[in-house]
Design a protein around this motif. Structure first.
Motif, mmCIF file in Angstrom:
data_model
loop_
_atom_site.group_PDB
_atom_site.id
_atom_site.type_symbol
_atom_site.label_atom_id
_atom_site.label_comp_id
_atom_site.label_asym_id
_atom_site.label_seq_id
_atom_site.Cartn_x
_atom_site.Cartn_y
_atom_site.Cartn_z
ATOM 1 N N ALA A 3 0.837 -1.200 0.000
ATOM 2 C CA ALA A 3 0.000 0.000 0.000
ATOM 3 C C ALA A 3 0.868 1.244 0.000
ATOM 4 O O ALA A 3 1.981 1.237 0.505
ATOM 5 C CB ALA A 3 -0.911 -0.003 1.234
ATOM 6 N N GLN A 9 1.513 9.410 0.286
ATOM 7 C CA GLN A 9 0.180 9.861 -0.113
ATOM 8 C C GLN A 9 0.051 11.363 0.096
ATOM 9 O O GLN A 9 -0.491 12.067 -0.755
ATOM 10 C CB GLN A 9 -0.898 9.127 0.685
ATOM 11 C CG GLN A 9 -2.289 9.419 0.192
ATOM 12 C CD GLN A 9 -3.325 8.521 0.833
ATOM 13 O OE1 GLN A 9 -3.015 7.702 1.678
ATOM 14 N NE2 GLN A 9 -4.553 8.685 0.436
ATOM 15 N N GLU A 13 -0.614 14.122 -2.826
ATOM 16 C CA GLU A 13 -1.710 15.090 -2.738
ATOM 17 C C GLU A 13 -1.190 16.519 -2.830
ATOM 18 O O GLU A 13 -1.784 17.361 -3.511
ATOM 19 C CB GLU A 13 -2.479 14.906 -1.430
ATOM 20 C CG GLU A 13 -3.278 13.638 -1.369
ATOM 21 C CD GLU A 13 -3.875 13.385 0.011
ATOM 22 O OE1 GLU A 13 -3.755 14.256 0.899
ATOM 23 O OE2 GLU A 13 -4.454 12.304 0.195
ATOM 24 N N GLU A 41 2.748 0.117 -6.274
ATOM 25 C CA GLU A 41 2.030 0.543 -5.078
ATOM 26 C C GLU A 41 0.548 0.707 -5.401
ATOM 27 O O GLU A 41 0.177 1.055 -6.515
ATOM 28 C CB GLU A 41 2.591 1.862 -4.560
ATOM 29 C CG GLU A 41 4.006 1.735 -4.063
ATOM 30 C CD GLU A 41 4.557 3.050 -3.555
ATOM 31 O OE1 GLU A 41 3.858 4.078 -3.656
ATOM 32 O OE2 GLU A 41 5.670 3.036 -3.054
ATOM 33 N N ASP A 42 -0.274 0.468 -4.401
ATOM 34 C CA ASP A 42 -1.717 0.620 -4.584
ATOM 35 C C ASP A 42 -2.096 2.097 -4.573
ATOM 36 O O ASP A 42 -1.767 2.825 -3.653
ATOM 37 C CB ASP A 42 -2.481 -0.088 -3.461
ATOM 38 C CG ASP A 42 -2.410 -1.596 -3.557
ATOM 39 O OD1 ASP A 42 -2.277 -2.106 -4.685
ATOM 40 O OD2 ASP A 42 -2.470 -2.267 -2.510
ATOM 41 N N LEU A 43 -2.760 2.513 -5.594
ATOM 42 C CA LEU A 43 -3.332 3.849 -5.656
ATOM 43 C C LEU A 43 -4.837 3.691 -5.746
ATOM 44 O O LEU A 43 -5.328 2.798 -6.424
ATOM 45 C CB LEU A 43 -2.851 4.596 -6.901
ATOM 46 C CG LEU A 43 -1.389 4.964 -6.991
ATOM 47 C CD1 LEU A 43 -1.099 5.586 -8.351
ATOM 48 C CD2 LEU A 43 -1.002 5.915 -5.890
ATOM 49 N N ASN A 44 -5.546 4.569 -5.070
ATOM 50 C CA ASN A 44 -6.993 4.477 -5.205
ATOM 51 C C ASN A 44 -7.416 5.102 -6.531
ATOM 52 O O ASN A 44 -6.623 5.753 -7.219
ATOM 53 C CB ASN A 44 -7.715 5.092 -3.996
ATOM 54 C CG ASN A 44 -7.499 6.577 -3.869
ATOM 55 O OD1 ASN A 44 -7.481 7.309 -4.852
ATOM 56 N ND2 ASN A 44 -7.348 7.044 -2.640
ATOM 57 N N GLU A 45 -8.632 4.910 -6.899
ATOM 58 C CA GLU A 45 -9.128 5.365 -8.200
ATOM 59 C C GLU A 45 -9.023 6.880 -8.341
ATOM 60 O O GLU A 45 -8.704 7.393 -9.408
ATOM 61 C CB GLU A 45 -10.574 4.905 -8.405
ATOM 62 C CG GLU A 45 -11.098 5.138 -9.801
ATOM 63 C CD GLU A 45 -10.302 4.415 -10.881
ATOM 64 O OE1 GLU A 45 -10.223 4.946 -12.006
ATOM 65 O OE2 GLU A 45 -9.765 3.324 -10.615
ATOM 66 N N GLU A 46 -9.293 7.608 -7.268
ATOM 67 C CA GLU A 46 -9.213 9.073 -7.301
ATOM 68 C C GLU A 46 -7.784 9.539 -7.592
ATOM 69 O O GLU A 46 -7.571 10.452 -8.388
ATOM 70 C CB GLU A 46 -9.692 9.659 -5.964
ATOM 71 C CG GLU A 46 -9.634 11.170 -5.897
ATOM 72 C CD GLU A 46 -10.569 11.861 -6.871
ATOM 73 O OE1 GLU A 46 -10.272 13.006 -7.252
ATOM 74 O OE2 GLU A 46 -11.588 11.272 -7.254
ATOM 75 N N GLU A 47 -6.798 8.902 -6.969
ATOM 76 C CA GLU A 47 -5.400 9.270 -7.205
ATOM 77 C C GLU A 47 -4.990 8.971 -8.646
ATOM 78 O O GLU A 47 -4.336 9.780 -9.286
ATOM 79 C CB GLU A 47 -4.485 8.528 -6.222
ATOM 80 C CG GLU A 47 -4.652 8.991 -4.790
ATOM 81 C CD GLU A 47 -4.051 8.056 -3.781
ATOM 82 O OE1 GLU A 47 -3.698 8.536 -2.693
ATOM 83 O OE2 GLU A 47 -3.934 6.841 -4.062
ATOM 84 N N ARG A 48 -5.396 7.826 -9.155
ATOM 85 C CA ARG A 48 -5.098 7.494 -10.555
ATOM 86 C C ARG A 48 -5.742 8.507 -11.506
ATOM 87 O O ARG A 48 -5.137 8.939 -12.483
ATOM 88 C CB ARG A 48 -5.612 6.091 -10.887
ATOM 89 C CG ARG A 48 -4.699 5.011 -10.457
ATOM 90 C CD ARG A 48 -5.039 3.715 -11.192
ATOM 91 N NE ARG A 48 -4.087 2.704 -10.797
ATOM 92 C CZ ARG A 48 -4.286 1.795 -9.857
ATOM 93 N NH1 ARG A 48 -5.438 1.738 -9.247
ATOM 94 N NH2 ARG A 48 -3.340 0.933 -9.552
#
Length: 67
Positions: A3, A9, A13, A41-48
């Motif tokens: 993660a 993160q 941001e 690394e895992d990025l959430n959909e909003e970050e992508r």
């Protein structure tokens, strides 16, 4: 996959917010976003989505690249 860490993160941001606010991106910012996007690394959909928006804006000439 691991993660994305809290400090990474926050950095992501901060960079995204600054880029969209001033409509400029440094080469270092661009490298950070590219490596983050391409990392495992895992990025959430909003970050992508936000990172994709930056690259779309670059292609359309809406962001200025500065050194």
């Amino acid at each position: 996959m691991r993660a994305i860490g809290p400090s990474n993160q926050i950095l992501l941001e901060t960079v995204l917010e600054r880029v969209f606010t001033i409509r400029r991106i440094t080469r270092q910012d661009q490298q950070l976003l590219m490596s983050t996007l391409l990392s495992k690394e895992d990025l959430n959909e909003e970050e992508r989505l936000q990172i994709s928006r930056v690259f779309d804006a670059l292609q359309k000439g809406l962001l200025k690249v500065v050194d």
